[in-house]
Design a protein around this motif. Structure first.
Motif, mmCIF file in Angstrom:
data_model
loop_
_atom_site.group_PDB
_atom_site.id
_atom_site.type_symbol
_atom_site.label_atom_id
_atom_site.label_comp_id
_atom_site.label_asym_id
_atom_site.label_seq_id
_atom_site.Cartn_x
_atom_site.Cartn_y
_atom_site.Cartn_z
ATOM 1 N N LEU A 130 50.796 16.976 69.200
ATOM 2 C CA LEU A 130 51.032 16.785 70.620
ATOM 3 C C LEU A 130 49.763 16.261 71.298
ATOM 4 O O LEU A 130 49.840 15.424 72.204
ATOM 5 C CB LEU A 130 51.495 18.089 71.264
ATOM 6 N N ASN A 131 48.612 16.687 70.824
ATOM 7 C CA ASN A 131 47.345 16.176 71.374
ATOM 8 C C ASN A 131 47.236 14.667 71.129
ATOM 9 O O ASN A 131 46.831 13.917 72.010
ATOM 10 C CB ASN A 131 46.145 16.885 70.737
ATOM 11 N N ASP A 132 47.608 14.230 69.923
ATOM 12 C CA ASP A 132 47.546 12.798 69.600
ATOM 13 C C ASP A 132 48.536 11.996 70.439
ATOM 14 O O ASP A 132 48.231 10.896 70.905
ATOM 15 C CB ASP A 132 47.837 12.560 68.118
ATOM 16 N N ILE A 133 49.738 12.559 70.647
ATOM 17 C CA ILE A 133 50.751 11.882 71.464
ATOM 18 C C ILE A 133 50.256 11.764 72.903
ATOM 19 O O ILE A 133 50.339 10.692 73.512
ATOM 20 C CB ILE A 133 52.106 12.627 71.411
ATOM 21 N N ALA A 134 49.722 12.854 73.449
ATOM 22 C CA ALA A 134 49.212 12.845 74.830
ATOM 23 C C ALA A 134 48.086 11.816 74.975
ATOM 24 O O ALA A 134 48.062 11.044 75.945
ATOM 25 C CB ALA A 134 48.714 14.241 75.208
ATOM 26 N N GLU A 135 47.204 11.797 73.996
ATOM 27 C CA GLU A 135 46.100 10.835 74.041
ATOM 28 C C GLU A 135 46.621 9.392 73.994
ATOM 29 O O GLU A 135 46.176 8.537 74.752
ATOM 30 C CB GLU A 135 45.155 11.090 72.856
ATOM 31 N N LYS A 136 47.579 9.146 73.126
ATOM 32 C CA LYS A 136 48.143 7.804 72.982
ATOM 33 C C LYS A 136 48.832 7.350 74.266
ATOM 34 O O LYS A 136 48.744 6.189 74.650
ATOM 35 C CB LYS A 136 49.133 7.780 71.804
ATOM 36 N N LEU A 137 49.534 8.271 74.945
ATOM 37 C CA LEU A 137 50.243 7.943 76.187
ATOM 38 C C LEU A 137 49.347 8.047 77.419
ATOM 39 O O LEU A 137 49.785 7.779 78.525
ATOM 40 C CB LEU A 137 51.464 8.862 76.351
ATOM 41 N N ASP A 138 48.100 8.491 77.189
ATOM 42 C CA ASP A 138 47.128 8.648 78.267
ATOM 43 C C ASP A 138 47.637 9.609 79.341
ATOM 44 O O ASP A 138 47.598 9.331 80.543
ATOM 45 C CB ASP A 138 46.770 7.294 78.884
ATOM 46 N N ILE A 139 48.164 10.759 78.864
ATOM 47 C CA ILE A 139 48.609 11.826 79.752
ATOM 48 C C ILE A 139 48.034 13.139 79.234
ATOM 49 O O ILE A 139 47.527 13.199 78.112
ATOM 50 C CB ILE A 139 50.156 11.916 79.845
ATOM 51 N N SER A 140 48.133 14.185 80.038
ATOM 52 C CA SER A 140 47.618 15.479 79.603
ATOM 53 C C SER A 140 48.554 16.095 78.556
ATOM 54 O O SER A 140 49.729 15.725 78.463
ATOM 55 C CB SER A 140 47.488 16.429 80.801
ATOM 56 N N VAL A 141 48.027 17.039 77.801
ATOM 57 C CA VAL A 141 48.841 17.746 76.811
ATOM 58 C C VAL A 141 49.963 18.499 77.515
ATOM 59 O O VAL A 141 51.103 18.529 77.025
ATOM 60 C CB VAL A 141 47.971 18.708 75.962
ATOM 61 N N ASP A 142 49.687 19.070 78.686
ATOM 62 C CA ASP A 142 50.734 19.761 79.452
ATOM 63 C C ASP A 142 51.850 18.800 79.833
ATOM 64 O O ASP A 142 53.036 19.132 79.717
ATOM 65 C CB ASP A 142 50.153 20.411 80.719
ATOM 66 N N ASP A 143 51.485 17.593 80.301
ATOM 67 C CA ASP A 143 52.506 16.602 80.662
ATOM 68 C C ASP A 143 53.295 16.164 79.430
ATOM 69 O O ASP A 143 54.510 15.975 79.496
ATOM 70 C CB ASP A 143 51.871 15.388 81.344
ATOM 71 N N ALA A 144 52.606 16.004 78.320
ATOM 72 C CA ALA A 144 53.292 15.609 77.077
ATOM 73 C C ALA A 144 54.275 16.706 76.651
ATOM 74 O O ALA A 144 55.396 16.413 76.220
ATOM 75 C CB ALA A 144 52.279 15.331 75.971
ATOM 76 N N THR A 145 53.866 17.962 76.787
ATOM 77 C CA THR A 145 54.745 19.084 76.450
ATOM 78 C C THR A 145 55.979 19.068 77.343
ATOM 79 O O THR A 145 57.107 19.217 76.867
ATOM 80 C CB THR A 145 53.999 20.425 76.610
ATOM 81 N N LYS A 146 55.763 18.858 78.646
ATOM 82 C CA LYS A 146 56.892 18.790 79.584
ATOM 83 C C LYS A 146 57.840 17.656 79.197
ATOM 84 O O LYS A 146 59.058 17.820 79.230
ATOM 85 C CB LYS A 146 56.384 18.582 81.015
ATOM 86 N N LYS A 147 57.270 16.499 78.843
ATOM 87 C CA LYS A 147 58.105 15.348 78.458
ATOM 88 C C LYS A 147 58.941 15.678 77.223
ATOM 89 O O LYS A 147 60.108 15.299 77.137
ATOM 90 C CB LYS A 147 57.240 14.108 78.170
ATOM 91 N N MET A 148 58.365 16.374 76.269
ATOM 92 C CA MET A 148 59.107 16.746 75.061
ATOM 93 C C MET A 148 60.264 17.682 75.404
ATOM 94 O O MET A 148 61.377 17.505 74.915
ATOM 95 C CB MET A 148 58.190 17.411 74.030
ATOM 96 N N PHE A 149 60.009 18.649 76.275
ATOM 97 C CA PHE A 149 61.073 19.570 76.663
ATOM 98 C C PHE A 149 62.121 18.879 77.535
ATOM 99 O O PHE A 149 63.309 19.179 77.444
ATOM 100 C CB PHE A 149 60.508 20.822 77.335
ATOM 101 N N GLU A 150 61.690 17.916 78.381
ATOM 102 C CA GLU A 150 62.648 17.119 79.150
ATOM 103 C C GLU A 150 63.553 16.332 78.207
ATOM 104 O O GLU A 150 64.761 16.237 78.427
ATOM 105 C CB GLU A 150 61.919 16.139 80.078
ATOM 106 N N LEU A 151 62.957 15.758 77.159
ATOM 107 C CA LEU A 151 63.726 15.002 76.173
ATOM 108 C C LEU A 151 64.760 15.906 75.508
ATOM 109 O O LEU A 151 65.906 15.510 75.313
ATOM 110 C CB LEU A 151 62.785 14.392 75.131
ATOM 111 N N GLU A 152 64.372 17.126 75.202
ATOM 112 C CA GLU A 152 65.319 18.087 74.636
ATOM 113 C C GLU A 152 66.468 18.355 75.604
ATOM 114 O O GLU A 152 67.635 18.363 75.217
ATOM 115 C CB GLU A 152 64.617 19.429 74.353
ATOM 116 N N THR A 153 66.144 18.558 76.877
ATOM 117 C CA THR A 153 67.161 18.846 77.893
ATOM 118 C C THR A 153 68.092 17.657 78.074
ATOM 119 O O THR A 153 69.308 17.808 78.120
ATOM 120 C CB THR A 153 66.485 19.198 79.232
ATOM 121 N N ILE A 154 67.516 16.466 78.165
ATOM 122 C CA ILE A 154 68.314 15.255 78.373
ATOM 123 C C ILE A 154 69.271 15.023 77.215
ATOM 124 O O ILE A 154 70.445 14.722 77.410
ATOM 125 C CB ILE A 154 67.395 14.020 78.555
ATOM 126 N N THR A 155 68.757 15.170 76.000
ATOM 127 C CA THR A 155 69.571 14.837 74.820
ATOM 128 C C THR A 155 70.461 15.982 74.382
ATOM 129 O O THR A 155 71.445 15.766 73.677
ATOM 130 C CB THR A 155 68.683 14.454 73.625
#
Length: 169
Positions: A130-155
């Protein structure tokens, strides 16, 4: 023979068969003319004419083409960044043939340079930090975590994660 000439010939053929029957001398003559068309000269447009005239069956649309059409319609209706579009895109990935997924992975890798996988799930799905994903997307780890959980909710699908390791489909 261009497509228009081909269509005219086939329409004439259909008329002759109706009028004289399939075993008539007239039918045989026009069949000989159709047979002159070399298979190398047969284009997709020629095939489309044969389908249009009911001389070849129309193939059923693939699940991939149906999913793509649904995705395009959802984008028109809800927008490219909508949750509905995200779900429709994931539906495409579910029905896509392996060669499409391999090509898509390669394009994504070239465009975005996914981080290196740090492992795999039991079914072989790559896991990413998740740290690597956040770094790649240039967002915080917290934001990346939220995005992953949003993706779970959406799908409505559970992502595989262990601490800071997520599978990304």
């Amino acid at each position: 023979m261009n497509v228009e000439q081909f269509e005219e010939l086939l329409v004439t053929f259909q008329g002759i068969v109706k009028e004289y029957g399939s075993k008539s001398k007239e039918t045989e003559q026009i069949l000989n003319e159709i047979a002159k068309l070399d298979s190398q000269d047969m284009t997709p447009e020629h095939i489309a004419v044969m389908r249009k005239l009911g001389m070849l069956p129309t193939p059923a649309p693939s699940s991939m083409s149906l999913a793509l059409a649904a995705y395009q319609e959802i984008i028109k209706t809800f927008g490219e960044d909508s949750p509905e579009a995200a779900v429709a895109f994931l539906n495409i990935l579910e029905v896509a043939p392996p060669e499409f997924l391999e090509a898509a992975d390669q394009v994504v890798e070239e465009m975005f340079g996914m981080p290196t996988s740090i492992g795999v799930t039991e079914d072989g799905t790559p896991l990413f930090s998740l740290n690597d994903i956040a770094e790649k997307l240039d967002i915080s780890v917290d934001d990346a975590t939220k995005k992953m959980f949003e993706l779970e909710t959406i799908t409505g699908k559970k992502l595989h994660y262990e601490g800071q390791r997520f599978s990304v489909h």
